[in-house]
Design a protein around this motif. Structure first.
Motif, mmCIF file in Angstrom:
data_model
loop_
_atom_site.group_PDB
_atom_site.id
_atom_site.type_symbol
_atom_site.label_atom_id
_atom_site.label_comp_id
_atom_site.label_asym_id
_atom_site.label_seq_id
_atom_site.Cartn_x
_atom_site.Cartn_y
_atom_site.Cartn_z
ATOM 1 N N PHE A 40 0.841 -1.197 0.000
ATOM 2 C CA PHE A 40 0.000 0.000 0.000
ATOM 3 C C PHE A 40 0.870 1.237 0.000
ATOM 4 C CE2 PHE A 40 -4.475 0.572 0.078
ATOM 5 C CZ PHE A 40 -4.637 1.926 0.332
ATOM 6 N N PHE A 130 -8.735 -4.721 5.455
ATOM 7 C CA PHE A 130 -8.617 -3.258 5.436
ATOM 8 C C PHE A 130 -10.017 -2.662 5.406
ATOM 9 C CE2 PHE A 130 -8.447 0.843 3.536
ATOM 10 C CZ PHE A 130 -7.198 1.363 3.744
ATOM 11 N N GLY A 131 -10.218 -1.590 6.200
ATOM 12 C CA GLY A 131 -11.478 -0.855 6.079
ATOM 13 C C GLY A 131 -12.208 -0.677 7.387
ATOM 14 N N THR A 138 -11.306 5.265 2.696
ATOM 15 C CA THR A 138 -12.622 4.707 3.054
ATOM 16 C C THR A 138 -13.597 5.836 3.338
ATOM 17 O OG1 THR A 138 -11.390 2.911 4.116
ATOM 18 C CG2 THR A 138 -13.762 3.024 4.542
ATOM 19 N N GLY A 161 -13.127 -4.919 -4.142
ATOM 20 C CA GLY A 161 -12.038 -4.708 -3.177
ATOM 21 C C GLY A 161 -12.654 -4.332 -1.848
ATOM 22 N N THR A 162 -13.507 -5.212 -1.361
ATOM 23 C CA THR A 162 -14.384 -4.860 -0.232
ATOM 24 C C THR A 162 -13.675 -4.806 1.114
ATOM 25 O OG1 THR A 162 -16.600 -5.293 0.633
ATOM 26 C CG2 THR A 162 -15.173 -7.224 0.304
ATOM 27 N N GLY A 163 -12.536 -5.513 1.287
ATOM 28 C CA GLY A 163 -11.832 -5.500 2.585
ATOM 29 C C GLY A 163 -12.761 -5.985 3.688
ATOM 30 N N LEU A 167 -17.891 -0.643 2.711
ATOM 31 C CA LEU A 167 -18.630 0.135 1.711
ATOM 32 C C LEU A 167 -19.871 -0.627 1.243
ATOM 33 C CD1 LEU A 167 -15.618 1.488 -0.415
ATOM 34 C CD2 LEU A 167 -16.740 2.547 1.556
ATOM 35 N N ASP A 183 -13.482 -9.476 -3.337
ATOM 36 C CA ASP A 183 -12.100 -9.178 -2.950
ATOM 37 C C ASP A 183 -11.197 -10.269 -3.507
ATOM 38 O OD1 ASP A 183 -10.987 -7.049 -0.586
ATOM 39 O OD2 ASP A 183 -9.598 -8.616 -1.255
ATOM 40 N N ILE A 184 -9.991 -9.860 -3.815
ATOM 41 C CA ILE A 184 -8.960 -10.758 -4.343
ATOM 42 C C ILE A 184 -8.421 -11.663 -3.217
ATOM 43 C CG2 ILE A 184 -7.019 -9.215 -3.847
ATOM 44 C CD1 ILE A 184 -5.981 -9.651 -6.626
ATOM 45 N N ASP A 185 -8.616 -11.226 -1.968
ATOM 46 C CA ASP A 185 -7.947 -11.810 -0.800
ATOM 47 C C ASP A 185 -8.938 -12.666 0.006
ATOM 48 O OD1 ASP A 185 -6.099 -12.002 1.395
ATOM 49 O OD2 ASP A 185 -7.211 -10.411 2.396
ATOM 50 N N ALA A 210 -12.714 -12.661 -6.029
ATOM 51 C CA ALA A 210 -12.475 -12.413 -7.453
ATOM 52 C C ALA A 210 -11.363 -11.387 -7.614
ATOM 53 C CB ALA A 210 -13.740 -11.893 -8.118
ATOM 54 N N GLY A 212 -10.495 -8.395 -9.859
ATOM 55 C CA GLY A 212 -11.198 -7.539 -10.812
ATOM 56 C C GLY A 212 -12.573 -8.106 -11.123
ATOM 57 N N ASN A 230 -12.152 0.888 -3.955
ATOM 58 C CA ASN A 230 -11.065 1.543 -3.225
ATOM 59 C C ASN A 230 -9.865 0.605 -3.278
ATOM 60 O OD1 ASN A 230 -9.353 2.800 -1.476
ATOM 61 N ND2 ASN A 230 -10.624 2.535 0.351
ATOM 62 N N ILE A 231 -9.137 0.647 -4.398
ATOM 63 C CA ILE A 231 -7.940 -0.204 -4.490
ATOM 64 C C ILE A 231 -6.734 0.717 -4.734
ATOM 65 C CG2 ILE A 231 -9.034 -2.421 -4.868
ATOM 66 C CD1 ILE A 231 -8.837 -2.138 -7.802
HETATM 67 C C1 SAM Z 1 -7.692 -0.353 0.408
HETATM 68 S S1 SAM Z 1 -8.580 -1.829 0.675
HETATM 69 C C2 SAM Z 1 -10.253 -1.178 0.646
HETATM 70 C C3 SAM Z 1 -11.179 -1.862 1.609
HETATM 71 C C4 SAM Z 1 -12.557 -1.201 1.738
HETATM 72 N N1 SAM Z 1 -13.288 -1.298 0.480
HETATM 73 C C5 SAM Z 1 -12.447 0.251 2.164
HETATM 74 O O1 SAM Z 1 -12.831 1.117 1.375
HETATM 75 O O2 SAM Z 1 -11.992 0.493 3.275
HETATM 76 C C6 SAM Z 1 -8.417 -2.594 -0.891
HETATM 77 C C7 SAM Z 1 -8.966 -4.002 -0.978
HETATM 78 O O3 SAM Z 1 -9.006 -4.359 -2.352
HETATM 79 C C8 SAM Z 1 -8.559 -5.686 -2.521
HETATM 80 N N2 SAM Z 1 -8.048 -5.743 -3.905
HETATM 81 C C9 SAM Z 1 -6.900 -5.208 -4.380
HETATM 82 N N3 SAM Z 1 -6.822 -5.413 -5.709
HETATM 83 C C10 SAM Z 1 -7.943 -6.068 -6.086
HETATM 84 C C11 SAM Z 1 -8.450 -6.569 -7.331
HETATM 85 N N4 SAM Z 1 -7.774 -6.421 -8.467
HETATM 86 N N5 SAM Z 1 -9.648 -7.201 -7.346
HETATM 87 C C12 SAM Z 1 -10.347 -7.363 -6.188
HETATM 88 N N6 SAM Z 1 -9.914 -6.922 -4.982
HETATM 89 C C13 SAM Z 1 -8.731 -6.286 -4.934
HETATM 90 C C14 SAM Z 1 -7.535 -5.874 -1.411
HETATM 91 O O4 SAM Z 1 -7.395 -7.235 -1.070
HETATM 92 C C15 SAM Z 1 -8.132 -5.045 -0.271
HETATM 93 O O5 SAM Z 1 -8.957 -5.818 0.567
#
Ligand code: SAM
Length: 295
Positions: A40, A130-131, A138, A161-163, A167, A183-185, A210, A212, A230-231
């Motif tokens: 990050f 995260f979040g 956020t 990218g829901t963390g 959101l 989320d990717i994670d 997922a 993207g 929010n990525i």
């Molecule tokens: C900064 S955090 C945001 C979390 C929450 N949405 C917020 O606004 O606080 C980014 C999140 O996006 C996920 N992420 C990053 N790249 C991604 C992608 N290409 N597709 C899906 N999720 C992704 C990360 O794993 C992480 O949980």
């Protein structure tokens, strides 16, 4: 939820290119489920890289991989420690101060009964995702969401990218509509699912792992009226094309995770796909954008 202790590796690198090189090097060796790797960008433009291992990592191997990808001086600055599950839960439940953002207030369990009746409380147990609402990105997304929903009611919403799910939960609470949260994670998907259950009836937030838009749920589902993402600046730019293909006419998009100097390139990528900027918020050194798809 209770999560097992994790073994944390942390270091900082000077730029995004190096951060991505290190993440790629670690990802090649440590597979999903073994390590959760996150990079990050900080407001000072350096990059934090954090890896949570389920088991104690092979420290010489980690140092060697980081040294090869980023240099010996970066490898020398690596810290290794253990994060107790008890501490994460304590932090998420006791130490978090409620965060207001428009009609939303993000809070921990201990403030559950202290949310004003005219506010929408979002209870978050942060755990390893995260979040918590405390980050400027956020809060920027929540404020733009609050403003956007004052004059408009989207039916199909995606939080990419829901963390923690913060959101997605905010949108589901405000709209009483189903929201898809991806989320990717994998640990973040689980945390988002748990938080969704805490806040809204189970069926309103659907979670999916997922990268993207590459999951069957996206090709099967109808076009989205609102996407929150929010990525980071680079993945956001890369997602401009797939995002535009998954948007309904006049859809809104809320983007964050970028620094003000990165905003022009992100805006240009989306403009090329038929989206125009509507608002630009700057909070704590981070930019959040509201864009509209032009038909
Ligand atoms: C900064 S955090 C945001 C979390 C929450 N949405 C917020 O606004 O606080 C980014 C999140 O996006 C996920 N992420 C990053 N790249 C991604 C992608 N290409 N597709 C899906 N999720 C992704 C990360 O794993 C992480 O949980």
């Amino acid at each position: 939820m209770s999560l097992a202790s994790t073994h944390r590796v942390h270091f900082a690198v000077g730029d995004e290119h190096t951060a991505r090189g290190v993440v790629d090097a670690l990802t090649e060796i440590f597979f999903e489920g073994q390590a959760a790797i996150a990079a990050f960008e900080r407001p000072d433009s350096r990059w934090d890289v954090t890896v949570h291992f389920a088991e104690p990592p092979d420290q010489p191997l980690v140092r060697e991989l980081v040294a090869n990808a980023a240099g010996a001086d970066i490898a020398a600055g690596i810290t290794f420690d253990t994060v107790e599950a008890k501490d994460w839960v304590k932090a998420s439940l006791e130490d978090l101060v409620p965060v207001p953002a428009g009609r939303f207030v993000v809070h921990g369990q201990h403030d559950r009964d202290r949310i004003a009746p005219n506010k929408l409380g979002i209870e978050i147990e942060a755990a390893l995702a995260f979040g918590t609402g405390h980050h400027g990105t956020t809060r920027g997304c929540l404020l733009l969401l609050d403003q956007a929903l004052k004059a408009w009611r989207p039916r199909r919403v995606l939080d990419l990218g829901t963390g923690t799910g913060v959101l997605a939960i905010a949108a589901a609470k405000a709209l009483h509509e189903k929201v898809l949260a991806s989320d990717i994670d994998p640990p973040s998907v689980q945390v988002a699912r748990d938080n969704a259950r805490l806040n809204v009836s189970g069926h309103l937030v659907r979670t999916v792992r997922a990268t993207g838009f590459s999951a069957p749920q996206f090709t099967q589902s109808a076009l989205f009226d609102l996407v929150l993402a929010n990525i980071l600046a680079n993945p956001l730019r890369q997602l401009a094309g797939p995002m535009a293909r998954h948007l309904a006419p006049s859809a809104l998009v809320i983007l964050s995770g970028l620094l003000p100097h990165q905003a022009p390139a992100v805006i240009a990528a989306y403009r090329a796909r038929g989206l125009v900027p509507v608002r630009h918020l700057r909070i704590e050194g981070w930019s959040s954008l509201l864009l509209r798809k032009v038909n």
